[in-house]
Design a protein around this motif. Structure first.
Motif, PDB file in Angstrom:
ATOM      1  N   SER A 225       0.948  -0.727  -0.047  1.00  0.00           N
ATOM      2  CA  SER A 225       0.126   0.405   0.226  1.00  0.00           C
ATOM      3  C   SER A 225       0.643   1.316   0.427  1.00  0.00           C
ATOM      4  O   SER A 225       1.895   1.120   0.902  1.00  0.00           O
ATOM      5  N   VAL A 226       0.311   2.625  -0.651  1.00  0.00           N
ATOM      6  CA  VAL A 226       0.952   3.736  -0.492  1.00  0.00           C
ATOM      7  C   VAL A 226       0.862   4.050   1.044  1.00  0.00           C
ATOM      8  O   VAL A 226       1.385   4.885   1.109  1.00  0.00           O
ATOM      9  N   PHE A 227       0.544   3.330   1.647  1.00  0.00           N
ATOM     10  CA  PHE A 227      -0.055   4.073   3.138  1.00  0.00           C
ATOM     11  C   PHE A 227       1.757   3.351   4.092  1.00  0.00           C
ATOM     12  O   PHE A 227       1.187   3.446   4.940  1.00  0.00           O
ATOM     13  N   SER A 228       1.665   2.186   3.151  1.00  0.00           N
ATOM     14  CA  SER A 228       3.177   1.751   4.241  1.00  0.00           C
ATOM     15  C   SER A 228       4.500   2.634   4.435  1.00  0.00           C
ATOM     16  O   SER A 228       4.528   3.038   2.607  1.00  0.00           O
ATOM     17  N   ASN A 229       4.846   2.825   5.218  1.00  0.00           N
ATOM     18  CA  ASN A 229       5.990   3.394   5.164  1.00  0.00           C
ATOM     19  C   ASN A 229       7.371   3.337   5.891  1.00  0.00           C
ATOM     20  O   ASN A 229       7.601   4.061   7.279  1.00  0.00           O
ATOM     21  N   PRO A 230       7.867   1.813   5.498  1.00  0.00           N
ATOM     22  CA  PRO A 230       8.744   1.745   5.965  1.00  0.00           C
ATOM     23  C   PRO A 230      10.415   2.500   5.459  1.00  0.00           C
ATOM     24  O   PRO A 230       9.690   3.189   5.130  1.00  0.00           O
ATOM     25  N   ALA A 231      10.807   3.051   6.692  1.00  0.00           N
ATOM     26  CA  ALA A 231      11.819   3.594   6.437  1.00  0.00           C
ATOM     27  C   ALA A 231      13.088   3.041   5.154  1.00  0.00           C
ATOM     28  O   ALA A 231      12.997   1.630   5.358  1.00  0.00           O
ATOM     29  N   GLY A 232      13.781   3.500   5.276  1.00  0.00           N
ATOM     30  CA  GLY A 232      14.478   3.081   3.827  1.00  0.00           C
ATOM     31  C   GLY A 232      14.123   2.760   2.413  1.00  0.00           C
ATOM     32  O   GLY A 232      14.486   2.673   1.561  1.00  0.00           O
ATOM     33  N   ARG A 233      12.652   2.765   1.979  1.00  0.00           N
ATOM     34  CA  ARG A 233      11.757   3.210   1.018  1.00  0.00           C
ATOM     35  C   ARG A 233      12.500   4.051   0.531  1.00  0.00           C
ATOM     36  O   ARG A 233      12.734   4.686   0.862  1.00  0.00           O
ATOM     37  N   SER A 234      11.919   4.145  -1.363  1.00  0.00           N
ATOM     38  CA  SER A 234      12.752   4.845  -2.597  1.00  0.00           C
ATOM     39  C   SER A 234      11.910   6.189  -2.113  1.00  0.00           C
ATOM     40  O   SER A 234      10.788   5.994  -1.849  1.00  0.00           O
TER      41      SER A 234
END
Length: 178
Positions: free
Chosen positions: A2-11
């Protein structure tokens, strides 16, 4: 994912999509109204639902309402730290974090939802006092987020309000599922 997933280190592009989506949830709403209303919405949820409903995840491996409330408490802790950095330092670095890693490593499944709510409510008040008394110049002050780049205090206020909306909707979804 999901666009709302926001793990650190994504693009960087994922971070931009996340910000657009969160700000889209806020739309034209007054961010201060949202930030002030969230504790009451959480309190209603705790008052109107059984402990079992609050502790039951919507699906295996997903969060329960309890986890969302703990995340909101932790988010207020992070937001308060970031606000204080931006107000007191010139362009401070703002570290990102992986909400799922926090949930796992910090034991959200063992958290007490009432204590998490109390923490969120207690943290929210001084954070709001700081940003509500900020001058127009203060609102333009910025930190440098590790994944998202420059973020002014004004932008952070809108982002955190949208974040509240996201997680209040998540709570509604969870409760529908359980």
């Amino acid at each position: 994912m999901s666009v709302f997933s926001n793990p650190a280190g994504r693009s960087i592009e994922h971070a931009r999509q996340y910000v657009r989506a969160i700000l889209g949830l806020l739309g034209d709403r007054d961010p201060f109204e949202v930030l002030h209303a969230t504790p009451a919405a959480l309190q209603r949820t705790l008052d109107e639902r059984t402990p079992e409903q609050i502790r039951t995840p919507e699906a295996p491996g997903k969060w329960a309402v309890r986890d969302v409330i703990q995340h909101l408490a932790d988010s207020d802790l992070v937001w308060g730290y970031r606000v204080r950095l931006v107000l007191s330092q010139d362009r401070p670095p703002l570290t990102g974090y992986d909400q799922d890693a926090w949930a796992s490593r910090l034991g959200y499944t063992g958290s007490d939802p009432d204590e998490a709510f109390d923490a969120s409510r207690v943290l929210r008040r001084p954070n709001l006092r700081l940003v509500e008394r900020a001058s127009p110049e203060d609102l333009r002050r910025a930190g440098v987020h590790a994944e998202r780049g420059d973020e002014s205090l004004e932008h952070m206020i809108r982002l955190y309000a949208g974040h509240d909306i996201l997680h209040l909707r998540q709570i509604e979804r969870i409760l529908e599922a359980v």
